[in-house]
Enzyme design. Structure first.
Site, PDB file in Angstrom:
ATOM      1  CG  HIS A   1       2.499  -3.330   6.428  1.00  0.00           C
ATOM      2  ND1 HIS A   1       3.264  -4.269   5.783  1.00  0.00           N
ATOM      3  CD2 HIS A   1       1.431  -3.093   5.619  1.00  0.00           C
ATOM      4  CE1 HIS A   1       2.684  -4.586   4.630  1.00  0.00           C
ATOM      5  NE2 HIS A   1       1.569  -3.892   4.522  1.00  0.00           N
TER       6      HIS A   1
ATOM      7  CG  HIS B   1      -2.127  -0.844   1.122  1.00  0.00           C
ATOM      8  ND1 HIS B   1      -2.055  -2.217   1.087  1.00  0.00           N
ATOM      9  CD2 HIS B   1      -3.442  -0.529   1.075  1.00  0.00           C
ATOM     10  CE1 HIS B   1      -3.284  -2.708   1.017  1.00  0.00           C
ATOM     11  NE2 HIS B   1      -4.150  -1.704   0.998  1.00  0.00           N
TER      12      HIS B   1
END
Length: 163
Positions: free
Chosen positions: A129, A80
């Protein structure tokens, strides 16, 4: 944060690319910038997959995740973050190059920069993440964006010289 993170997802780009393409076409009556944006997005996605495969880093523990992630998906670097830096970063470049109004330029560059940063932050907040994944995604996306812009500018320069 889920809505913000979705703006960096493949599903969102499926809808965003045609809209951005139409806006870019409307502004300069050519599909060139739309195609360039699409190529940068797809290539950054593919490079990200290669980097994830190479590093093989697992995501944070499931107990820390606030969203459902695809089982077995890898963490480093953040896709992303990388694709948003490359794609929205290219839009920043186009705004910088082609927008005459200083007010519009500041507004759009600020908004796109904030969007990139929020997408990265959302990935950490949602537990998808580690911070290092996001920073690496930003760095890789920026490097790829600069490579792409250099190639495009070189091509444009050669094209101008041949006329």
């Amino acid at each position: 944060m889920v809505a913000v993170t979705s703006l960096g997802s493949a599903t969102a780009y499926f809808f965003i690319i045609p809209v951005i393409g139409w806006i870019l076409y409307r502004n300069d009556r050519t599909w060139a910038h739309s195609i360039e944006a699409f190529i940068i997005l797809i290539s950054s996605f593919l490079i990200n997959l290669a980097l994830k495969f190479y590093y093989g880093r697992l995501r944070p523990d499931e107990s820390l995740q606030l969203i459902l992630l695809r089982e077995g998906s890898l963490s480093f670097p953040s896709g992303h973050s990388m694709t948003s830096m490359a794609f929205y970063g290219f839009l920043i470049y186009l705004v910088w190059q082609y927008t005459q109004s200083k007010t519009k330029k500041v507004f759009f560059i600020s908004a796109l920069t904030l969007l990139i940063l929020l997408i990265g932050f959302s990935r950490i907040y949602l537990g998808a993440h580690f911070p290092s994944d996001v920073l690496a995604g930003f760095a890789a996306g920026l490097i790829w964006l600069l490579v792409c812009i250099s190639i495009l500018r070189s091509y444009q320069f050669k094209k101008l010289r041949s006329h």
